[in-house]
Design a protein around this motif. Structure first.
Motif, PDB file in Angstrom:
ATOM      1  N   TYR A 140       0.844   4.249  -2.962  1.00  0.00           N
ATOM      2  CA  TYR A 140       0.629   5.686  -2.800  1.00  0.00           C
ATOM      3  C   TYR A 140       1.852   6.492  -3.249  1.00  0.00           C
ATOM      4  O   TYR A 140       1.723   7.643  -3.667  1.00  0.00           O
ATOM      5  N   GLU A 191       0.822  -1.203   0.000  1.00  0.00           N
ATOM      6  CA  GLU A 191       0.000   0.000   0.000  1.00  0.00           C
ATOM      7  C   GLU A 191       0.858   1.256   0.000  1.00  0.00           C
ATOM      8  O   GLU A 191       0.555   2.230  -0.715  1.00  0.00           O
ATOM      9  N   ASP A 192       1.967   1.251   0.768  1.00  0.00           N
ATOM     10  CA  ASP A 192       2.817   2.443   0.804  1.00  0.00           C
ATOM     11  C   ASP A 192       3.497   2.688  -0.541  1.00  0.00           C
ATOM     12  O   ASP A 192       3.662   3.832  -0.979  1.00  0.00           O
TER      13      ASP A 192
END
Length: 479
Positions: A319, A315-316
């Motif tokens: 983004y 997820e990091d």
């Protein structure tokens, strides 16, 4: 009338300057012709061979700096040939070409000293990027990047031909984001032109004089991907016979394009995140990192948010990468663009093959508008290449198209057929050929003149119906 394509001569056209040529060894003549044409159009000098023996003879006489080598040859194993070449000329760069069934052998070749491998079928952009990367490794001078804004008839950027509203929006967004350093994340179905979009971003940016390095994360084995991205030092693992500059360092001062980024393994995702945070790369086996200045553009044909939800993509990292999204629309949503793409491709391929084609016939235009084109622009280019190789004329006629075109056409459910026996009496006593003609004409009338729909009902190829219609039209003409 069809004509058999001629095998190319062993020697390609010489480029100005007389530099060392690229040696292409491919035993399938049709593929050899395609690869050779792509390389020549990109400004490279090429010599070609169809066997290991012929390839080795050209290798000895021409002293190429780059060899494109098919691993499956009729007279000798490609891996053995590669080892002979490396023994005779240690600094030669070998890019191996393989089919899916020989991936293990391709990995073996990489460990034995190959620079890279390409899996058939090879996209033109991927093919040229691999050659550009290899050329960069053979010289200290930077390679001029390939551009996206070529002349209108110079494909492969067929994905950027067309005047539809959705493509105008893509052009506007590319122009807006190109001047920025922000990461661009391109999404879209396979064949919509994601790499071409990345090239357009690069070529319209202040980095256009720097390198454009493309890396397909889904086409490289897991055990080689880290080396491909970050490089390695000689002796850092079995098969590391020399230092290798990874894609991240090769793109210093330019753009790094990570295609199919959602296929990247979790361990490498962690290292990529660190690279994005620190702008440093550390080759396999190195003790110190190196600072680089690279703009990242990535792409996927998957839904990246769904990959995050499934736990397949960090997820990091998502983004960090998903800053400026650009979506490449499928061809079925681009209206009349399909006709512009097809005719532009046709004219280029016709010029390459010495044909006279200039346009599509009205029937073919109608068929193309009906199709859903699951392979998008890439499928259109393949169809036009097929026609230009096998036929000649000024207009593409339906019978010239591959037989699977009708099967891929979106056809509404057919109308109810007439009750059995209706009209049978009037067919009695007629010759069989006349009975066939009346049934075909009646079926066409029932389906508003649509040949693909009538062919589906009659369980024949549309090309069969088009040929019969042409024959009848000629027979009906007065002498």
């Amino acid at each position: 009338m069809t004509s058999r394509p001629k095998a190319p001569s062993a020697r390609g056209k010489a480029s100005a300057g007389g530099s060392a040529p690229i040696l292409l060894i491919e035993d399938t003549i049709s593929l050899q012709m395609v690869y050779r044409t792509i390389l020549i159009n990109a400004g490279h000098r090429v010599v070609c061979a169809a066997t290991a023996a012929e390839g080795l003879a050209l290798f000895n006489s021409e002293k190429p700096s780059i060899v494109l080598l098919d691993l499956t040859l009729p007279d000798r194993d490609g891996l053995d040939l590669m080892q002979d070449m490396l023994a005779r000329q240690a600094n030669v760069i070998v890019i191996v070409i393989t089919a899916n069934g020989t991936i293990n052998k391709a990995v073996e070749a990489m460990r034995a000293g190959a620079h890279e491998f390409l899996v058939k079928p090879i996209e033109e952009g991927r093919f040229l990027s691999s050659v550009d990367n290899a050329l960069r490794d053979t010289t200290t001078a930077p390679i001029q990047p390939r551009t996206i804004m070529r002349q209108p008839n110079d494909l492969p950027e067929g994905a950027f031909i067309g005047s539809s509203t959705v493509m105008a929006q893509v052009h506007d967004k590319i122009e807006s984001v190109a001047q920025s350093m922000a990461t661009v994340f391109i999404t879209g179905e396979s064949g919509t032109g994601k790499e071409l979009c990345a090239l357009a971003v690069h070529q319209n940016s202040p980095r256009k004089q720097g390198p454009f390095i493309a890396l397909n994360c889904g086409a490289i084995p897991a055990d080689l991907l880290e080396s491909e991205v970050f490089g390695h030092l000689k002796g850092s693992f079995t098969g590391a016979v020399s230092d290798k500059l990874g894609a991240a360092a090769a793109a210093d001062g330019g753009t790094l394009f990570l295609d199919e980024v959602c296929e990247m393994l979790p361990a490498l995702q962690t290292k990529l995140l660190r690279f994005l945070q620190t702008s440093t790369v550390q080759p396999v086996g190195a003790t110190r990192p190196r600072k680089v200045n690279v703009r990242i553009v990535c792409a996927t044909n998957r839904d990246p948010a769904e990959a995050v939800r499934r736990g397949e993509f960090r997820e990091d990292l998502y983004y960090r990468l998903y800053v400026i999204p650009i979506h490449m629309p499928p061809l079925r949503d681009r209206g009349e663009d399909v006709i512009e793409v097809a005719e532009t491709a046709l004219q280029r391929f016709a010029a390459e093959e010495g044909r006279a084609f200039t346009s599509l016939s009205p029937q073919v235009r109608s068929m193309f508008r009906e199709m859903t084109w699951p392979g998008n622009v890439r499928q259109v280019l393949n169809v036009m290449r097929n026609v230009a190789v096998l036929y000649d004329g000024t207009e593409v006629q339906p019978y010239m198209l591959p037989d699977d075109i009708a099967a891929r056409t979106h056809v509404p459910p057919p109308q109810a057929a007439p009750e059995p026996g209706v009209g049978l009496t009037e067919l009695m006593g007629l010759p069989l050929a006349e009975v066939e003609r009346r049934i075909i004409e009646a079926t066409l009338e029932l389906h508003a003149g649509s040949v693909p729909r009538a062919a589906r009902v009659l369980d024949v190829s549309p090309s069969t119906l088009y040929r019969k219609l042409e024959q009848w039209a000629k027979a009906d003409q007065p002498n």
